[in-house]
Write an enzyme that holds these catalytic residues in place. Structure first.
Site, PDB file in Angstrom:
ATOM      1  N   GLU A 323      44.172  40.133  38.050  1.00 27.92           N
ATOM      2  CA  GLU A 323      42.704  39.253  37.365  1.00 27.92           C
ATOM      3  C   GLU A 323      41.316  39.560  38.206  1.00 27.92           C
ATOM      4  O   GLU A 323      40.546  38.155  38.566  1.00 27.92           O
ATOM      5  CB  GLU A 323      42.426  38.462  37.576  1.00 27.92           C
ATOM      6  N   GLY A 324      41.694  40.070  40.019  1.00 26.65           N
ATOM      7  CA  GLY A 324      40.650  40.282  41.272  1.00 26.65           C
ATOM      8  C   GLY A 324      40.932  38.306  42.403  1.00 26.65           C
ATOM      9  O   GLY A 324      39.917  39.565  42.601  1.00 26.65           O
TER      10      GLY A 324
END
Length: 379
Positions: A323-324
């Site tokens: 998710e970054g």
């Protein structure tokens, strides 16, 4: 609408400016800290200078985290620790500030943008700016069917291109690219295994939320079956994305290529971003020059893809959450490199010794001649 021709990207994408990079290297040699003493930060600063065509390098002032979201029906096989179709809850948590990437982004003052490409939910459940690029509800079960139709694949690819243009036009100067998906690492494994010419077991990892051994074997089997369907279309990258990727991964591939066209640097987060980058490299071989690999997520497929693209991760902290989050952890390092490259003072130039004037030179020659004459008389 013009026909989509992926070969155009080969002509449109240029490498970062080599002349500017040489100027940045020369400037670095003049700074008070010896070249090489800052390790990889030296290389990062010079890379940024070339990407920006600027010496000294400009600070990274408008970064953004960009997350492409989607559900993959292959998750119905039990290849993920999360239930199939549950990515929408992750998206809500990101938007509400409850995921690791949200906390880090808040602390670093970086905005987070989520782009829904194929979440398995009613679009009315999410804000309009999140869902406006959506292509379909969930991508197909890639072990037995295509992820997308040809039309959906083109629409998803164009959506990624459009998002890259939106970011460049808004002044974003660096993007941290990640995904929010359930089943996405399985699709990524198929792409990497196919493009690297390896078996499913070599690229099958445990995912962000680690799976047990039985789930790993199911995931490996799903990648193997999808790989059989993907191999015949490896020469056609858009067809490959339609067959084995999904709307979110297809959009990420388009985004990466258009970001390189627009000269926007990108930090790649995990295995999904790495898989999309590998497809993009097959389309335009110069594109990886615009990307950095943020970290080693521990996924074997990511390591395989990064090695193929000659990208070395900046960090190795064992962050698997996706998710970054891992990509965002690398951002301060890049910002630090830019600050050091631009703000460290240069050494003062040493003054040159003045040359003797003509009169002084004549006087010295006369004195030398007198000394020689005196020596001869004594002899």
């Amino acid at each position: 609408m013009n026909a989509l021709n992926l070969d155009d990207f080969t002509d449109l994408i240029e490498r970062p400016d080599g002349g500017v990079r040489r100027d940045a290297e020369a400037r670095r040699e003049r700074q008070i800290v010896p070249p090489g003493s800052l390790g990889r930060l030296d290389d990062l600063g010079e890379w940024l200078s070339a990407a920006q065509s600027a010496v000294p390098v400009r600070p990274i002032e408008r970064p953004r985290v960009l997350l492409f979201a989607g559900d993959h029906k292959v998750a119905e096989l039990g290849v993920s620790a999360r239930p199939a179709g549950s990515a929408v809850q992750l998206v809500r948590d990101v938007l509400e500030g409850g995921r690791p990437v949200s906390v880090l982004a808040r602390r670093l003052g970086v905005p987070v943008r989520v782009v829904d490409m194929a979440l398995d939910c009613d679009p009315a459940e999410l804000p309009d700016e999140v869902v406006r690029h959506r292509v379909r509800r969930g991508s197909g079960r890639i072990d037995i069917e295509d992820a997308l139709t040809a039309e959906e694949a083109e629409a998803a690819f164009r959506a990624g291109v459009a998002v890259a243009d939106e970011e460049a036009d808004s002044g974003t100067d660096l993007v941290v690219l990640g995904d929010v998906s359930v089943g996405g690492t399985t699709a990524a494994g198929v792409l990497i295994a196919g493009l690297c010419g390896t078996d499913a077991s070599v690229v099958t990892g445990r995912g962000g939320l680690a799976i047990d051994d039985l789930a790993w074997m199911r995931k490996c089997a799903a990648i193997r079956d999808a790989l059989r369907r993907a191999r015949p279309v490896l020469g056609d990258q858009l067809q490959l994305l339609a067959t084995a990727a999904g709307a979110d991964l297809t959009a990420m591939t388009g985004f990466l290529l258009q970001s390189a066209v627009r000269k926007t640097p990108v930090i790649l987060d995990g295995v999904v971003a790495a898989a999309c980058a590998l497809v993009a490299q097959r389309i335009a071989f110069r594109a990886p020059d615009w990307w950095l690999a943020a970290h080693d997520s521990g996924e074997p497929g990511q390591a395989k893809a990064l090695d193929r693209m000659a990208l070395e991760p900046l960090l190795s902290h064992g962050v698997t959450v996706g998710e970054g989050a891992g990509g965002l952890l690398a951002l301060p390092l890049v910002q630090a490199a830019a600050a050091l490259a631009s703000e460290l003072p240069e050494r003062p130039e040493e003054p040159e010794e003045p040359e003797d004037s003509g009169d002084e030179k004549n006087e010295k020659e006369a004195e030398a001649g007198a000394e020689e004459a005196g020596a001869e008389e004594v002899g």
